[in-house]
Every structure is written in C-alpha cells, then in structure tokens.
Design an enzyme around this catalytic site. Structure first.
Site, PDB file in Angstrom:
ATOM      1  N   LEU A  12       0.846  -1.198   0.000  1.00 42.80           N
ATOM      2  CA  LEU A  12       0.000   0.000   0.000  1.00 42.80           C
ATOM      3  C   LEU A  12       0.885   1.254   0.000  1.00 42.80           C
ATOM      4  O   LEU A  12       1.643   1.491   0.936  1.00 42.80           O
ATOM      5  CB  LEU A  12      -0.908   0.007   1.238  1.00 42.80           C
ATOM      6  CG  LEU A  12      -1.776  -1.244   1.403  1.00 42.80           C
ATOM      7  CD1 LEU A  12      -2.732  -1.065   2.584  1.00 42.80           C
ATOM      8  CD2 LEU A  12      -2.560  -1.536   0.129  1.00 42.80           C
ATOM      9  N   ALA A  14      -0.313   4.465  -1.657  1.00 44.37           N
ATOM     10  CA  ALA A  14      -1.062   5.533  -2.339  1.00 44.37           C
ATOM     11  C   ALA A  14      -1.208   6.782  -1.481  1.00 44.37           C
ATOM     12  O   ALA A  14      -1.619   7.835  -1.976  1.00 44.37           O
ATOM     13  CB  ALA A  14      -2.434   5.022  -2.755  1.00 44.37           C
ATOM     14  N   ARG A  19       2.260  14.780   6.610  1.00 46.11           N
ATOM     15  CA  ARG A  19       3.163  15.350   7.626  1.00 46.11           C
ATOM     16  C   ARG A  19       4.637  15.348   7.206  1.00 46.11           C
ATOM     17  O   ARG A  19       5.479  15.949   7.865  1.00 46.11           O
ATOM     18  CB  ARG A  19       2.969  14.605   8.951  1.00 46.11           C
ATOM     19  CG  ARG A  19       1.717  15.036   9.691  1.00 46.11           C
ATOM     20  CD  ARG A  19       1.450  14.183  10.904  1.00 46.11           C
ATOM     21  NE  ARG A  19       0.925  12.874  10.523  1.00 46.11           N
ATOM     22  CZ  ARG A  19       0.836  11.838  11.364  1.00 46.11           C
ATOM     23  NH1 ARG A  19       1.267  11.943  12.592  1.00 46.11           N
ATOM     24  NH2 ARG A  19       0.327  10.695  10.951  1.00 46.11           N
ATOM     25  N   THR A  85      -7.331   1.978   3.670  1.00 43.17           N
ATOM     26  CA  THR A  85      -6.495   0.812   3.372  1.00 43.17           C
ATOM     27  C   THR A  85      -7.315  -0.363   2.838  1.00 43.17           C
ATOM     28  O   THR A  85      -6.831  -1.123   1.988  1.00 43.17           O
ATOM     29  CB  THR A  85      -5.715   0.384   4.627  1.00 43.17           C
ATOM     30  OG1 THR A  85      -6.629   0.280   5.738  1.00 43.17           O
ATOM     31  CG2 THR A  85      -4.632   1.383   4.996  1.00 43.17           C
ATOM     32  N   GLU A 161      -8.815   1.175  15.472  1.00 44.81           N
ATOM     33  CA  GLU A 161      -7.971   2.369  15.274  1.00 44.81           C
ATOM     34  C   GLU A 161      -8.046   3.246  16.515  1.00 44.81           C
ATOM     35  O   GLU A 161      -9.086   3.315  17.189  1.00 44.81           O
ATOM     36  CB  GLU A 161      -8.448   3.142  14.044  1.00 44.81           C
ATOM     37  CG  GLU A 161      -8.236   2.407  12.748  1.00 44.81           C
ATOM     38  CD  GLU A 161      -6.816   1.926  12.584  1.00 44.81           C
ATOM     39  OE1 GLU A 161      -5.903   2.762  12.448  1.00 44.81           O
ATOM     40  OE2 GLU A 161      -6.589   0.701  12.614  1.00 44.81           O
ATOM     41  N   ASN A 176      -0.988  -2.969  15.797  1.00 43.31           N
ATOM     42  CA  ASN A 176      -1.005  -3.541  14.452  1.00 43.31           C
ATOM     43  C   ASN A 176       0.120  -2.906  13.644  1.00 43.31           C
ATOM     44  O   ASN A 176       0.155  -1.688  13.484  1.00 43.31           O
ATOM     45  CB  ASN A 176      -2.377  -3.249  13.818  1.00 43.31           C
ATOM     46  CG  ASN A 176      -2.377  -3.463  12.311  1.00 43.31           C
ATOM     47  OD1 ASN A 176      -1.573  -4.232  11.790  1.00 43.31           O
ATOM     48  ND2 ASN A 176      -3.288  -2.773  11.637  1.00 43.31           N
ATOM     49  N   TYR A 393      39.544  19.097 -22.199  1.00 42.39           N
ATOM     50  CA  TYR A 393      38.311  19.654 -22.765  1.00 42.39           C
ATOM     51  C   TYR A 393      38.630  20.899 -23.567  1.00 42.39           C
ATOM     52  O   TYR A 393      39.237  21.845 -23.051  1.00 42.39           O
ATOM     53  CB  TYR A 393      37.370  19.977 -21.592  1.00 42.39           C
ATOM     54  CG  TYR A 393      35.989  20.419 -21.979  1.00 42.39           C
ATOM     55  CD1 TYR A 393      35.267  19.744 -22.958  1.00 42.39           C
ATOM     56  CD2 TYR A 393      35.380  21.486 -21.329  1.00 42.39           C
ATOM     57  CE1 TYR A 393      33.984  20.141 -23.284  1.00 42.39           C
ATOM     58  CE2 TYR A 393      34.093  21.888 -21.645  1.00 42.39           C
ATOM     59  CZ  TYR A 393      33.398  21.218 -22.633  1.00 42.39           C
ATOM     60  OH  TYR A 393      32.126  21.603 -22.961  1.00 42.39           O
TER      61      TYR A 393
HETATM   62  C1  UD1 Z   1      -2.656   1.763   9.518  1.00 43.69           C
HETATM   63  C2  UD1 Z   1      -3.582   0.779  10.223  1.00 43.69           C
HETATM   64  C3  UD1 Z   1      -3.246   0.763  11.720  1.00 43.69           C
HETATM   65  C4  UD1 Z   1      -1.781   0.388  11.907  1.00 43.69           C
HETATM   66  C5  UD1 Z   1      -0.901   1.325  11.107  1.00 43.69           C
HETATM   67  C6  UD1 Z   1       0.530   0.828  11.144  1.00 43.69           C
HETATM   68  C7  UD1 Z   1      -5.687   0.869   8.993  1.00 43.69           C
HETATM   69  C8  UD1 Z   1      -7.087   1.338   8.985  1.00 43.69           C
HETATM   70  N1  UD1 Z   1      -4.969   1.183  10.067  1.00 43.69           N
HETATM   71  O1  UD1 Z   1      -2.957   3.043  10.056  1.00 43.69           O
HETATM   72  O2  UD1 Z   1      -4.076  -0.171  12.392  1.00 43.69           O
HETATM   73  O3  UD1 Z   1      -1.446   0.435  13.274  1.00 43.69           O
HETATM   74  O4  UD1 Z   1      -1.294   1.385   9.724  1.00 43.69           O
HETATM   75  O5  UD1 Z   1       1.400   1.749  10.571  1.00 43.69           O
HETATM   76  O6  UD1 Z   1      -5.256   0.198   8.079  1.00 43.69           O
HETATM   77  N2  UD1 Z   1      -2.842   3.815   1.944  1.00 43.69           N
HETATM   78  C9  UD1 Z   1      -3.266   3.635   0.644  1.00 43.69           C
HETATM   79  N3  UD1 Z   1      -4.510   4.037   0.307  1.00 43.69           N
HETATM   80  C10 UD1 Z   1      -5.368   4.583   1.200  1.00 43.69           C
HETATM   81  C11 UD1 Z   1      -4.912   4.757   2.528  1.00 43.69           C
HETATM   82  C12 UD1 Z   1      -3.638   4.351   2.869  1.00 43.69           C
HETATM   83  O7  UD1 Z   1      -2.532   3.144  -0.206  1.00 43.69           O
HETATM   84  O8  UD1 Z   1      -6.499   4.917   0.817  1.00 43.69           O
HETATM   85  C13 UD1 Z   1      -1.465   3.370   2.288  1.00 43.69           C
HETATM   86  C14 UD1 Z   1      -0.569   4.477   2.806  1.00 43.69           C
HETATM   87  O9  UD1 Z   1       0.159   5.059   1.747  1.00 43.69           O
HETATM   88  C15 UD1 Z   1       0.346   3.741   3.773  1.00 43.69           C
HETATM   89  C16 UD1 Z   1      -0.519   2.591   4.271  1.00 43.69           C
HETATM   90  O10 UD1 Z   1      -1.577   2.456   3.344  1.00 43.69           O
HETATM   91  O11 UD1 Z   1       1.483   3.205   3.122  1.00 43.69           O
HETATM   92  C17 UD1 Z   1      -1.072   2.867   5.651  1.00 43.69           C
HETATM   93  O12 UD1 Z   1      -1.863   4.025   5.593  1.00 43.69           O
HETATM   94  P1  UD1 Z   1      -1.856   5.074   6.775  1.00 43.69           P
HETATM   95  O13 UD1 Z   1      -2.763   6.178   6.423  1.00 43.69           O
HETATM   96  O14 UD1 Z   1      -0.452   5.390   7.154  1.00 43.69           O
HETATM   97  O15 UD1 Z   1      -2.553   4.201   7.909  1.00 43.69           O
HETATM   98  P2  UD1 Z   1      -2.390   4.435   9.439  1.00 43.69           P
HETATM   99  O16 UD1 Z   1      -3.347   5.475   9.868  1.00 43.69           O
HETATM  100  O17 UD1 Z   1      -0.975   4.583   9.797  1.00 43.69           O
END
Ligand code: UD1
Ligand code: MG
Length: 504
Positions: A12, A14, A19, A85, A161, A176, A393
């Site tokens: 994942l 995207a 921040r 996600t 969450e 997680n 050169y």
């Molecule tokens: C997520 C987990 C959380 C975990 C944490 C660990 C969920 C709902 N929560 O939270 O339980 O403790 O990771 O780091 O999954 N991404 C996409 N598309 C989206 C949203 C996110 O590709 O629509 C990707 C982001 O780029 C990232 C990853 O998914 O690489 C995690 O997304 P992020 O928003 O960081 O999730 P967290 O809130 O950290």
C-alpha cells in the site's frame, strides 16, 4: 484460462504522507540505500510471490517510475482517490481476479521490516490454515496506531484504530504493524462487506479481522521478534529516527561478521554495501550504493564512497568517491575526489587535492598532489608531479591523454589532450605539452628565464620588497635596466653590500 495465483503481495503506497511536507511522496523518501517502499519490497522479495502489486495514488507517476527502476516485476495499481487501506486492497484484488492462496499485504512505510519476519508470518499463517494473520508488536508508545484487541482466551477479537477506540482499548500497547497475510477468497469476500462507519469515513482493512471473527473464521496474531521492525514513518523526525535504528542494525551486522567500525555512531552504511572481513571503517564515513570494501582496507575518517570498489589492503583517507575502482594496496587522499570511471590499479597513489575522472592510474603509478586527471591512461610506475593538469576539454569535446610506463611528468605541467607521453619520457616542470613526447625523450616547452636587474628599486620604490632587496645587495638596488637583463641568475653578483642606499 490463466493459472490460479498462489501468492500475491500487495504493498500500500497511495497515501500522501501529509506530515512529511514534501513534494516527494512519502514512500519515496530514502534511508540507507533504498526508499521506504524499496525496503518493504525487499522484505517481501523472499516470498517469491506470483504477483506483486503496488497501490499508487499520490505521486503515482513518480512511484511508478521508481518501481520500474527497483522492482521491475512489481505492477502499479492506481487508487485514484484514497478511501482507506481496505479500499486500496479491494482495488488491488479487483485488478487480479485470479488471485488465490495467500495475499500478503504490507504498508509501504515500514522500512525496518526484516525479510525473515515476513517469511515467518506467512509460514505461520499458511501452516495454521488461518483466514487472516496480523503482525503485532508490544510498544512503549502506541499513539496513533491500531490496537490489537484480544478476547479473554487470548485470541484476536478485532483491530481498532486509536481514533475509534474506547479509553480501555487505548491503554492497550499491542499494536497492528500494518503487515498481514490473508486467505485470498475470504479476504475478497470480507472486503466487499467493509463499512465506512468510522471516525475517518474510510474503508479500513483492519475491519476485515472483526468480520472474519464474526463468521467463525480462524484469525491469528504473529508477534514481531523485534518491535522496532514495525515502526512506521509519518514525518521527517520519525524518518531520521528510523535511519538511526537501521544504521545501528546494519553496523552491528557488519561488526559481527568481522568488520572494524571505529565509530559506529558516525558510520552510515547502505544496505546495498558489501564489506569483507577485517575491513576497517573510521569515523564520519558514509558507504553508499554498490560500494564494496575488501579485506584489510581502511576507509575514512571523513570519507564518502558511492558505488565505489575498494580492493584489499587499500587506504582511503578523507576522500569523496563516486563510481571509482580502487585497486589492492592503493592509496587515496587525504582530500581526494574520485569521479566515475576513475580506476586505480594495484598500489597506485592518488594524493592530496587530486581529482580523477574517467582515467586509469597504472599499477604503482603516483599522482601525489594538487592535480586534475581526466580522460587519461597513466602507465605503471609513472610519476605525475604536483599541479599537473590533464587539459581534456577544448570547450566542445573531451580528448584522451596517454602517459607511458615509468614516465616522469614534472610539476605544473599542462598536458593538452589529445597527447601521448611515451614510456620512460620526462617532462620539464612548467611545460605545456601539446604534441607527443617520444619514449625516453625530455619534453620541455618553457620560455627561457630572464631577470631584469634592479626592477623593484625603480618600479616599486619605498615598498618592503624594495627595502629587502636593498639590504640584499647592490645589484638589486643599482644596475640600469639595459645592462641588467640576464638569461640566468648571476650568482656571482649577489654579494652583500652594506651601506648601499640605492635609489632613495
Ligand atoms: C494503519 C492501520 C493501523 C496500523 C498502522 C501501522 C488501517 C485502517 N490502520 O494506520 O491499524 O497500526 O497502519 O502503521 O489500516 N494507503 C493507501 N490508500 C489509502 C490509505 C492508505 O494506499 O487509501 C497506504 C498508505 O500510503 C500507507 C498505508 O496504506 O502506506 C497505511 O496508511 P496510513 O494512512 O499510514 O494508515 P495508518 O493510519 O498509519
Ligand atoms: Mg501510517
């Protein structure tokens, strides 16, 4: 019909990473030799997945270009709008209708994850025949992360969450990590049932666990052996912290294999670097890219080597090198700059304030001081005097210079390429060599010296130089211009002449 897939990896990547406050998507920030995404892909590589999908969205073009460079087999899947996600994984699976067996999902921002840990997670998942397995860790500060909520019997009940958690759930320190293995069919089914009824209005992948538990499926928790592996990265302060942790892990690994690091805290070694036993790395040194250091070689202090090969027993001191090859027992620095295709043969020397580009320095040949060597071939045992410039050169094209074996180039020589100096030839100091010098010849292009006697007394009267010249003797102060021009110093005329007050 295509064959069913037995293992699919979904990364994942995207999210924007707001921040980070960066024009570069978060997952493309580098630490120690790979981007965050590159580290995650490397951790998943031993799974030998049938397909690796990377969900891209923010900076999709940049991430896609990067993938082509680092993981040609990985396929980008576009998630145009980021609805969470769960949504991201759903889009990935929709693009892979024949995925079967195990789907491994990894957040793209967890660069410290070890390949062994991913492999162990998947092995445990497949051995247990679980519907879903999550990588978890107990951490001191779980702020912002999803919590592992266990039932009374210790099994996983749900993942919640932080922003949706009760006070009691927030007190849980088991988190997680964002790394999972799923049964493909059960995952596909559960993803179709996700709601957006949560604080962010997103489809949470983590809700798949609660859904599977509710339908009586087996879900499992795999605890990471080292909690630091699960650390994610949300801003540049965390990025720096991850970089330090990875540095310490890499350095410890090298010291345990027999490499001496004199100051591990100031030694930064990319994951892509290879060091032989009994290599010594001194402080403030960075080894990057495809750099290798041979046995008994010493590198540093204050040295940066990028894509550089250092053979056994070489010494590289206070140098910056990009794409160079340094032979066995060769010596570089202090204060040397080696550029791409600099090739030092065994026991060659490149000394202080010397820059070398696209040139071969022969076995035992020396360029000890203050020189530029570009587009040259220098024969074995040749000696290049201080302040020699290889004039490569002409403003339009680069040209080559060849120096024969055991040739001796005097100080402050310009070698105007293309030009060849034969084996054993000498060049007089201060020459500008524009045509070939045959083997064994002396090349000299200097104008003959002339001394204008008494010039300082006449043209710079009253200066400290004039006073010093006056104290030194009558010639300096006295003779007329016409009679005082000599082709060479007149040693006989330098006697002291006390009391001579010259022109004043
Ligand atoms: C997520 C987990 C959380 C975990 C944490 C660990 C969920 C709902 N929560 O939270 O339980 O403790 O990771 O780091 O999954 N991404 C996409 N598309 C989206 C949203 C996110 O590709 O629509 C990707 C982001 O780029 C990232 C990853 O998914 O690489 C995690 O997304 P992020 O928003 O960081 O999730 P967290 O809130 O950290
Ligand atoms: Mg995150």
């Amino acid at each position: 019909m295509s064959q069913p897939r037995l293992r699919t990896v979904v990364v994942l990547a995207a999210g924007e990473g707001k921040r980070m406050k960066s024009a570069i998507p978060k997952v493309l920030h580098p630490i120690l030799g790979r981007t965050l995404l590159g580290h995650v892909l490397a951790a998943a590589a031993p799974l030998a997945a049938d397909r690796t999908l990377v969900v891209v969205g923010h900076g999709a073009d940049q991430v896609t270009d990067h993938l082509a460079g680092v993981a040609a087999g990985a396929e980008p899947v576009l998630q145009a709008e980021q609805h969470g996600t769960g949504h991201a994984v759903r889009i990935a699976l929709d693009s892979t209708p024949d995925a079967a067996g195990t789907v491994v999902v990894l957040n793209g921002d967890v660069p410290l994850l070890r390949p062994e840990t991913v492999t162990a997670l998947v092995a445990a998942h497949e051995a247990a025949g679980a519907a879903a397995t999550v990588l978890a860790a107990e951490v001191a500060d779980p702020t912002g992360l999803g919590r592992i909520v266990r039932s009374e019997n210790g099994g996983l009940e749900q993942i919640v969450e932080e922003r949706d958690a009760s006070a009691a759930q927030r007190a849980i320190r088991e988190i997680n990590a964002g790394i999972y293995a799923f049964d493909a069919a059960l995952l596909r089914d559960a993803l179709g049932k996700l709601s957006t009824d949560n604080d962010q209005g997103e489809e949470y992948l983590t809700d798949v666990f609660g859904l599977l538990v509710a339908t009586g499926e087996t879900v499992a928790v795999h605890v990471a052996p080292d909690a630091t592996e699960t650390l994610g990265c949300n801003d540049r302060v965390e990025l720096a912290a991850l970089r330090r942790l990875l540095r310490d892990r890499i350095n410890e690994g090298w010291m345990r294999t027999g490499v001496t690091l004199l100051d591990p805290a100031t030694t930064w070694i990319d994951v892509t670097v290879a060091l032989d036993r009994d290599a010594v790395v001194d402080q403030n040194t960075q080894l990057r890219g495809a750099t290798t250091v041979g046995s008994g070689a010493t590198v540093g202090p204050d040295t940066t080597l990028i894509d550089t090969t250092v053979a056994a027993g070489a010494t590289v001191l206070r140098a910056h090198s990009v794409g160079a090859v340094i032979g066995a027992g060769a010596s570089v620095g202090p204060y040397a700059y080696l550029r791409p295709e600099a090739k030092l043969r065994d026991r060659a020397k490149v000394g202080t304030f010397v820059e070398v580009k696209k040139s071969e320095i022969g076995e035992g040949a020396k360029v000890p001081h203050l020189s530029y060597v570009g587009d040259a071939t220098i024969g074995a045992q040749a000696n290049i005097g201080a302040a020699t410039i290889f004039v490569n050169y002409d403003g339009v094209h680069k040209h080559h210079t060849t120096i024969g074996e055991a040739a001796f180039v005097g100080c402050d020589t310009n070698l105007v390429a293309p030009v060849e100096v034969g084996a054993g030839a000498y060049i007089a100091a201060g020459s500008a060599i524009t045509s070939d010098v045959p083997p064994g010849a002396l090349g000299v292009t200097r104008a003959e010296q002339r001394n204008v006697e008494g010039w300082v007394a006449r043209r710079r009267p009253g200066t400290k130089s004039a006073a010093a010249a006056e104290r030194a003797g009558p010639k300096a102060a006295g003779a007329s211009e016409g009679e005082a021009i000599h082709g060479a110093p007149d040693a006989g005329g330098r006697g002291p002449a006390p009391g001579d007050t010259a022109t004043e």
